[in-house]
Design a protein around this motif. Sequence first.
Motif, PDB file in Angstrom:
ATOM      1  N   THR A  34       0.839  -1.197   0.000  1.00 45.32           N
ATOM      2  CA  THR A  34       0.000   0.000   0.000  1.00 45.32           C
ATOM      3  C   THR A  34       0.877   1.251   0.000  1.00 45.32           C
ATOM      4  OG1 THR A  34      -1.816  -1.165   1.116  1.00 45.32           O
ATOM      5  CG2 THR A  34      -1.875   1.236   1.171  1.00 45.32           C
ATOM      6  N   TRP A  37       2.716   1.250  -3.584  1.00 46.12           N
ATOM      7  CA  TRP A  37       1.901   1.423  -4.788  1.00 46.12           C
ATOM      8  C   TRP A  37       0.898   2.568  -4.705  1.00 46.12           C
ATOM      9  CZ3 TRP A  37       0.621  -4.486  -5.545  1.00 46.12           C
ATOM     10  CH2 TRP A  37       1.760  -5.124  -6.040  1.00 46.12           C
ATOM     11  N   SER A  38       0.788   3.214  -3.546  1.00 43.36           N
ATOM     12  CA  SER A  38      -0.116   4.368  -3.439  1.00 43.36           C
ATOM     13  C   SER A  38       0.640   5.658  -3.158  1.00 43.36           C
ATOM     14  CB  SER A  38      -1.140   4.152  -2.324  1.00 43.36           C
ATOM     15  OG  SER A  38      -0.533   4.305  -1.048  1.00 43.36           O
ATOM     16  N   GLU A  63     -10.457   4.706  -5.138  1.00 43.99           N
ATOM     17  CA  GLU A  63      -9.901   5.964  -4.642  1.00 43.99           C
ATOM     18  C   GLU A  63     -10.147   6.061  -3.140  1.00 43.99           C
ATOM     19  OE1 GLU A  63     -11.952   9.034  -6.755  1.00 43.99           O
ATOM     20  OE2 GLU A  63     -11.356   8.258  -8.715  1.00 43.99           O
ATOM     21  N   VAL A  79      -6.342   9.676  -3.023  1.00 39.49           N
ATOM     22  CA  VAL A  79      -5.284   8.721  -3.362  1.00 39.49           C
ATOM     23  C   VAL A  79      -5.910   7.690  -4.288  1.00 39.49           C
ATOM     24  CG1 VAL A  79      -3.710   6.962  -2.458  1.00 39.49           C
ATOM     25  CG2 VAL A  79      -4.121   9.072  -1.160  1.00 39.49           C
ATOM     26  N   LEU A  81      -5.881   4.139  -6.234  1.00 37.07           N
ATOM     27  CA  LEU A  81      -5.309   2.815  -6.020  1.00 37.07           C
ATOM     28  C   LEU A  81      -5.258   2.037  -7.328  1.00 37.07           C
ATOM     29  CD1 LEU A  81      -7.159   1.747  -2.742  1.00 37.07           C
ATOM     30  CD2 LEU A  81      -5.036   3.049  -2.996  1.00 37.07           C
TER      31      LEU A  81
END
Length: 188
Positions: A34, A37-38, A63, A79, A81
């Motif tokens: 997380t 990748w975010s 999101e 954010v 995803l």
Amino acid sequence: MSQAKTLTPAEIQQVLDYIASRSCAMRNRVMFLTGLWSGMRVGELSSLSVGDVRNTDGSVRAEIRLTAEQTKGRHPRTVFLPQKLRDELRVYFDMRGMVPATNPLFITAGRKRFSANVMAQHFHYLFKRAGIAGASSHSMRRSFITNLANKGISVRVLAEISGHRSISVTQKYIDVNDDMKRNAVEMV
């Protein structure tokens, strides 16, 4: 103070292999991915509740809407995803089962919400035990921004994605390496 290490693909795999061999493997894997990748900060990760990430029907949101209280600069942001992260989160939720939306997304072994400080320490020791020198919780965010820059994403878009108010701050996150330079000159 030096910048956090940008993780190479081999180091990312090394961390994932280490995580797989330890207790709380699923939680640690999803927590690491997380961040990676975010691009969320450790304080943002630790603030997440199940309802921030999962819809009422059990599906994973594409999101995450962070409130001002959840962000470093006290500015709300969205954010996004990627599908591969949503797939990882889906597996994580399947393992955890249906828990109330108000529950923390990531819980300690003592079944409490991670504080930002405890989560940062958790990642420090995780990287150290995985044999990655110089890595910290901020390495995931720095790697996220650098990897997107390597793929040609503009600094302006990167600033928006990462929640920076200034592109000059974002530029400091981008780690330039020899492969990037080689690829650049091949474009002539």
